[in-house]
Design a protein around this motif. Structure first.
Motif, short mmCIF file in Angstrom:
data_model
loop_
_atom_site.label_atom_id
_atom_site.label_comp_id
_atom_site.label_asym_id
_atom_site.label_seq_id
_atom_site.Cartn_x
_atom_site.Cartn_y
_atom_site.Cartn_z
N ALA A 102 12.81 3.88 16.01
CA ALA A 102 14.24 3.56 15.99
C ALA A 102 15.03 4.62 16.76
CB ALA A 102 14.74 3.46 14.55
N GLN A 103 14.66 5.89 16.60
CA GLN A 103 15.32 6.97 17.36
C GLN A 103 15.03 6.83 18.85
OE1 GLN A 103 13.66 10.42 15.48
NE2 GLN A 103 15.17 10.44 13.84
N GLU A 104 13.80 6.52 19.19
CA GLU A 104 13.44 6.34 20.61
C GLU A 104 14.16 5.14 21.21
OE1 GLU A 104 11.19 8.38 22.66
OE2 GLU A 104 11.93 9.61 21.01
N ASN A 105 14.22 4.04 20.48
CA ASN A 105 14.92 2.85 20.97
C ASN A 105 16.41 3.14 21.18
OD1 ASN A 105 12.56 1.35 20.96
ND2 ASN A 105 13.03 0.29 19.06
N ALA A 106 16.99 3.97 20.31
CA ALA A 106 18.40 4.32 20.44
C ALA A 106 18.67 5.15 21.69
CB ALA A 106 18.86 5.09 19.19
N LYS A 107 17.67 5.85 22.17
CA LYS A 107 17.82 6.65 23.40
C LYS A 107 17.83 5.78 24.64
CE LYS A 107 15.48 10.73 21.53
NZ LYS A 107 14.27 11.56 21.61
N GLY A 108 17.44 4.52 24.50
CA GLY A 108 17.47 3.59 25.62
C GLY A 108 16.33 3.72 26.60
N ARG A 109 15.23 4.33 26.19
CA ARG A 109 14.08 4.52 27.09
C ARG A 109 13.09 3.37 26.99
NH1 ARG A 109 13.05 10.59 25.23
NH2 ARG A 109 14.88 11.52 26.19
N GLY A 110 13.51 2.27 26.49
CA GLY A 110 12.63 1.12 26.27
C GLY A 110 12.77 0.67 24.83
N GLN A 111 12.39 -0.53 24.58
CA GLN A 111 12.49 -1.08 23.23
C GLN A 111 11.09 -1.37 22.71
OE1 GLN A 111 15.58 -1.46 21.47
NE2 GLN A 111 15.97 -0.02 23.12
N TRP A 112 10.78 -0.84 21.53
CA TRP A 112 9.44 -0.93 20.96
C TRP A 112 9.47 -1.50 19.56
CZ3 TRP A 112 5.40 0.46 24.05
CH2 TRP A 112 5.71 1.20 25.19
N ASP A 113 8.38 -2.14 19.17
CA ASP A 113 8.14 -2.60 17.81
C ASP A 113 6.92 -1.86 17.27
OD1 ASP A 113 10.13 -4.54 17.29
OD2 ASP A 113 9.02 -6.04 18.44
N VAL A 114 6.95 -1.50 16.00
CA VAL A 114 5.83 -0.83 15.36
C VAL A 114 4.90 -1.87 14.75
CG1 VAL A 114 5.17 0.76 13.50
CG2 VAL A 114 7.21 1.21 14.87
N LEU A 115 3.61 -1.73 15.00
CA LEU A 115 2.60 -2.61 14.42
C LEU A 115 2.03 -1.94 13.18
CD1 LEU A 115 0.91 -3.67 17.77
CD2 LEU A 115 2.73 -4.85 16.51
N GLU A 116 0.98 -2.48 12.61
CA GLU A 116 0.39 -1.91 11.40
C GLU A 116 -0.68 -0.87 11.73
OE1 GLU A 116 -0.92 -4.91 8.71
OE2 GLU A 116 1.10 -5.67 8.42
N PRO A 117 -0.75 0.20 10.92
CA PRO A 117 -1.82 1.18 11.11
C PRO A 117 -3.18 0.55 10.81
CG PRO A 117 -0.24 1.91 9.43
CD PRO A 117 0.13 0.54 9.82
N ASN A 118 -4.22 1.20 11.27
CA ASN A 118 -5.58 0.73 11.02
C ASN A 118 -5.90 0.84 9.53
OD1 ASN A 118 -8.35 0.36 10.84
ND2 ASN A 118 -8.82 1.60 12.63
N ASP A 175 0.84 -1.20 0.00
CA ASP A 175 0.00 0.00 0.00
C ASP A 175 0.87 1.25 0.00
OD1 ASP A 175 -2.48 1.37 0.02
OD2 ASP A 175 -2.18 1.78 2.15
N HIS A 176 1.37 1.60 -1.18
CA HIS A 176 2.22 2.78 -1.33
C HIS A 176 1.38 4.00 -1.70
CE1 HIS A 176 6.09 0.73 -0.99
NE2 HIS A 176 5.45 -0.31 -1.54
N SER A 177 1.95 5.17 -1.53
CA SER A 177 1.26 6.41 -1.85
C SER A 177 0.99 6.53 -3.34
CB SER A 177 2.08 7.61 -1.39
OG SER A 177 2.23 7.60 0.01
N THR A 178 -0.12 7.18 -3.66
CA THR A 178 -0.46 7.51 -5.04
C THR A 178 -0.65 9.02 -5.10
OG1 THR A 178 -2.85 7.32 -4.68
CG2 THR A 178 -1.68 5.30 -5.30
N ALA A 179 -1.05 9.51 -6.25
CA ALA A 179 -1.26 10.96 -6.39
C ALA A 179 -2.37 11.45 -5.47
CB ALA A 179 -1.60 11.30 -7.83
N GLY A 180 -3.35 10.60 -5.18
CA GLY A 180 -4.50 11.04 -4.39
C GLY A 180 -4.53 10.62 -2.94
N LYS A 181 -3.76 9.59 -2.56
CA LYS A 181 -3.81 9.11 -1.17
C LYS A 181 -2.41 8.82 -0.67
CE LYS A 181 -4.07 4.13 -1.52
NZ LYS A 181 -2.88 3.81 -0.78
N HIS A 182 -2.26 8.91 0.64
CA HIS A 182 -0.98 8.58 1.26
C HIS A 182 -1.03 7.12 1.66
CE1 HIS A 182 2.63 10.84 2.34
NE2 HIS A 182 2.89 9.74 3.03
N GLY A 183 -0.01 6.37 1.31
CA GLY A 183 0.02 4.93 1.56
C GLY A 183 0.41 4.58 2.99
N PHE A 184 -0.11 3.44 3.44
CA PHE A 184 0.21 2.96 4.79
C PHE A 184 1.67 2.55 4.90
CE2 PHE A 184 -4.43 2.26 5.19
CZ PHE A 184 -4.60 3.09 6.27
N PHE A 185 2.28 2.13 3.80
CA PHE A 185 3.69 1.76 3.84
C PHE A 185 4.53 2.95 4.31
CE2 PHE A 185 7.92 1.41 2.03
CZ PHE A 185 8.29 0.15 2.44
#
Length: 120
Positions: free
Chosen positions: A47-63, A26-36
């Protein structure tokens, strides 16, 4: 009767389309922004937050029910404020200025995150 036959014959095609959809395609097109691209911005932020060492997180998929117009400026991301009442941690991906359209000038998409399991 004709409508029933049409519905019954097209239902498997619709189901096949829905099951083949994924954030990866689901990539962006001229009319909509893609979820990718939205998920990738959330991943950069995490990734920036994990590098700060404040906890380790994984990103899930948007709705997948959300549809937003193409963003005209670079996306931004931040932790979703707890004041919004979300029950689980998430990252808000922000578009400050969408391409001109009749629906919205700007938008926010909340992308859920989860803590990575602790390493033994």
């Amino acid at each position: 009767m004709l409508r029933s036959i049409f519905f019954i014959t097209t239902l498997p095609v619709c189901v096949a389309c829905l099951t083949s959809w994924s954030v990866e395609t689901d990539h962006s097109t001229a009319g909509k922004h893609g979820f990718f691209e939205i998920r990738e911005e959330a991943r950069r932020f995490i990734a920036q937050e994990n590098a700060k060492g404040r906890g380790q997180w994984d990103v899930l998929e948007p709705n997948a029910k959300v549809l937003v117009p193409r963003c005209a400026v670079p996306l931004l991301a931040q932790w979703t404020p707890k004041s919004l009442g979300r029950s689980k941690a998430s990252v808000t991906v922000i578009c400050a200025a969408a391409v001109p359209n009749g629906v919205m000038r700007r938008w926010n998409v909340h992308v859920p995150v989860k803590r990575k399991p602790a390493r033994p």
